[in-house]
Design an enzyme around this catalytic site. Structure first.
Site, PDB file in Angstrom:
ATOM      1  N   ARG A  71       0.830  -1.199   0.000  1.00  0.00           N
ATOM      2  CA  ARG A  71       0.000   0.000   0.000  1.00  0.00           C
ATOM      3  C   ARG A  71       0.872   1.260   0.000  1.00  0.00           C
ATOM      4  O   ARG A  71       0.566   2.265  -0.648  1.00  0.00           O
ATOM      5  CB  ARG A  71      -0.902  -0.049   1.243  1.00  0.00           C
ATOM      6  CG  ARG A  71      -1.891   1.073   1.369  1.00  0.00           C
ATOM      7  CD  ARG A  71      -2.795   1.093   0.161  1.00  0.00           C
ATOM      8  NE  ARG A  71      -3.359   2.406  -0.002  1.00  0.00           N
ATOM      9  CZ  ARG A  71      -4.611   2.697   0.293  1.00  0.00           C
ATOM     10  NH1 ARG A  71      -5.428   1.788   0.705  1.00  0.00           N
ATOM     11  NH2 ARG A  71      -5.059   3.926   0.124  1.00  0.00           N
ATOM     12  N   ASN A 113     -11.940  16.528   0.078  1.00  0.00           N
ATOM     13  CA  ASN A 113     -12.890  15.451  -0.208  1.00  0.00           C
ATOM     14  C   ASN A 113     -14.304  16.004  -0.106  1.00  0.00           C
ATOM     15  O   ASN A 113     -14.536  16.999   0.580  1.00  0.00           O
ATOM     16  CB  ASN A 113     -12.709  14.316   0.805  1.00  0.00           C
ATOM     17  CG  ASN A 113     -13.618  13.138   0.524  1.00  0.00           C
ATOM     18  OD1 ASN A 113     -13.786  12.741  -0.632  1.00  0.00           O
ATOM     19  ND2 ASN A 113     -14.237  12.577   1.548  1.00  0.00           N
ATOM     20  N   HIS A 115     -18.257  14.750   0.828  1.00  0.00           N
ATOM     21  CA  HIS A 115     -18.975  13.634   1.457  1.00  0.00           C
ATOM     22  C   HIS A 115     -20.483  13.924   1.415  1.00  0.00           C
ATOM     23  O   HIS A 115     -20.900  15.034   1.745  1.00  0.00           O
ATOM     24  CB  HIS A 115     -18.499  13.473   2.909  1.00  0.00           C
ATOM     25  CG  HIS A 115     -19.112  12.291   3.574  1.00  0.00           C
ATOM     26  ND1 HIS A 115     -18.731  10.995   3.280  1.00  0.00           N
ATOM     27  CD2 HIS A 115     -20.116  12.198   4.479  1.00  0.00           C
ATOM     28  CE1 HIS A 115     -19.463  10.158   3.985  1.00  0.00           C
ATOM     29  NE2 HIS A 115     -20.305  10.863   4.727  1.00  0.00           N
ATOM     30  N   ASP A 147      -7.517  14.355   6.360  1.00  0.00           N
ATOM     31  CA  ASP A 147      -6.444  13.996   7.290  1.00  0.00           C
ATOM     32  C   ASP A 147      -6.355  12.468   7.344  1.00  0.00           C
ATOM     33  O   ASP A 147      -6.934  11.784   6.492  1.00  0.00           O
ATOM     34  CB  ASP A 147      -6.644  14.651   8.663  1.00  0.00           C
ATOM     35  CG  ASP A 147      -7.891  14.139   9.373  1.00  0.00           C
ATOM     36  OD1 ASP A 147      -8.514  13.167   8.888  1.00  0.00           O
ATOM     37  OD2 ASP A 147      -8.252  14.708  10.421  1.00  0.00           O
ATOM     38  N   GLY A 149      -7.757  10.331   9.190  1.00  0.00           N
ATOM     39  CA  GLY A 149      -8.965   9.609   9.582  1.00  0.00           C
ATOM     40  C   GLY A 149      -9.912   9.369   8.413  1.00  0.00           C
ATOM     41  O   GLY A 149      -9.652   9.786   7.275  1.00  0.00           O
ATOM     42  N   ASP A 151     -13.012  10.508   6.799  1.00  0.00           N
ATOM     43  CA  ASP A 151     -13.956  11.640   6.715  1.00  0.00           C
ATOM     44  C   ASP A 151     -13.909  12.524   7.966  1.00  0.00           C
ATOM     45  O   ASP A 151     -14.959  12.993   8.439  1.00  0.00           O
ATOM     46  CB  ASP A 151     -15.388  11.115   6.479  1.00  0.00           C
ATOM     47  CG  ASP A 151     -15.507  10.336   5.179  1.00  0.00           C
ATOM     48  OD1 ASP A 151     -14.779  10.655   4.226  1.00  0.00           O
ATOM     49  OD2 ASP A 151     -16.325   9.397   5.127  1.00  0.00           O
TER      50      ASP A 151
HETATM   51  C1  GRF Z   1     -20.498  11.746  -4.308  1.00  0.00           C
HETATM   52  O1  GRF Z   1     -21.802  11.710  -3.819  1.00  0.00           O
HETATM   53  C2  GRF Z   1     -19.517  12.122  -3.238  1.00  0.00           C
HETATM   54  O2  GRF Z   1     -20.087  12.853  -2.197  1.00  0.00           O
HETATM   55  C3  GRF Z   1     -19.052  10.788  -2.697  1.00  0.00           C
HETATM   56  O3  GRF Z   1     -19.053   9.929  -3.805  1.00  0.00           O
HETATM   57  C4  GRF Z   1     -20.001  10.385  -4.771  1.00  0.00           C
HETATM   58  C5  GRF Z   1     -19.270  10.445  -6.083  1.00  0.00           C
HETATM   59  O4  GRF Z   1     -20.134  10.647  -7.158  1.00  0.00           O
HETATM   60  N1  GRF Z   1     -17.763  10.917  -2.063  1.00  0.00           N
HETATM   61  P1  GRF Z   1     -19.565  10.965  -8.601  1.00  0.00           P
HETATM   62  O5  GRF Z   1     -18.586   9.844  -8.961  1.00  0.00           O
HETATM   63  O6  GRF Z   1     -18.885  12.295  -8.553  1.00  0.00           O
HETATM   64  O7  GRF Z   1     -20.751  10.959  -9.505  1.00  0.00           O
END
Ligand code: GRF
Length: 211
Positions: A71, A113, A115, A147, A149, A151
């Site tokens: 990894r 990121n 979420h 970071d 963790g 999310d």
């Molecule tokens: C999104 O809903 C994002 O929040 C999550 O994964 C999904 C990705 O969707 N992390 P896409 O591949 O951008 O359509």
């Protein structure tokens, strides 16, 4: 238009459909955000995100974890690719691997990121489903720095999205996506303008000079 602003170089990492990548690419092309997408990286050769990238003439590269002895070696290869491309910000858009090791240390506070829930509630792969099953009336979108963790990094932007009685995972995710397509380009723009300051666990947004 922001055509006179200096553009920063970003990379997008995606494992799936790439609709967020599409929104970011369109915002970049229209001049709404001062970025050039230098590279789209994936860990999945089947990711439709790669097709989208090619349609936008963005270079792509695929890294298969099975091609690496560990990894650590996988993360180092990705970090080297990002550095070689002169990337200033790494944008995770549906990237299904935890970003660690060399990527994290080399790009500290320069990895974002998105979420599909209001963190710290419902972290992990099934944020939309988990929120729905819990029965919340409001979920939402979080853009955060990454970071070590899952999310857990400093939150940049959040926006609430209502949950309706008739929702299933797909309808709720569609409503969440619409907010994502607006919020992610905005967060990237704030970064590109140097307006995000990480102070401990919090992110301060510096007002624009003309605000
Ligand atoms: C999104 O809903 C994002 O929040 C999550 O994964 C999904 C990705 O969707 N992390 P896409 O591949 O951008 O359509």
């Amino acid at each position: 238009m922001v055509s006179e602003e200096k553009k920063i170089r970003i990379a997008v990492l995606a494992s799936g459909s790439g609709t967020n990548l599409e929104a970011i690419a369109r915002a970049a092309e229209s001049g709404e955000i001062p970025v050039e997408i230098s590279l789209v990286l994936s860990d999945n050769p089947q990711a439709y995100a790669l097709v989208r990238a090619e349609k936008h003439n963005i270079p792509t590269k695929c890294f298969l974890i099975s091609d690496f002895p560990s990894r650590e070696a996988f993360d180092k290869a990705i970090a080297d690719e990002l550095s070689a491309a002169g990337v200033e910000l790494v944008v995770l858009a549906g990237y299904m691997k935890l970003v660690g090791g060399e990527i994290l240390s080399r790009f500290k506070n320069r990895i974002m990121n998105i979420h599909p829930a209001l963190l710290p509630s419902f972290p992990g792969t099934h944020g939309v489903r988990d929120a729905l099953e819990y029965g919340v009336k409001v979920s939402g979108v979080t853009v955060h720095f990454v970071d070590e963790g899952l999310d857990t990094g400093p939150i940049i932007l959040q926006e609430a999205v209502p949950v309706y009685d008739g929702d299933d995972e797909e309808t709720l995710h569609q409503r969440i996506h619409q907010v994502e397509y607006r919020l992610y380009p905005l967060a990237i723009k704030l970064f590109a303008q140097g307006r995000l300051k990480v102070e401990g666990g919090r992110v301060r947004i510096i007002p624009a000079e003309d605000e």
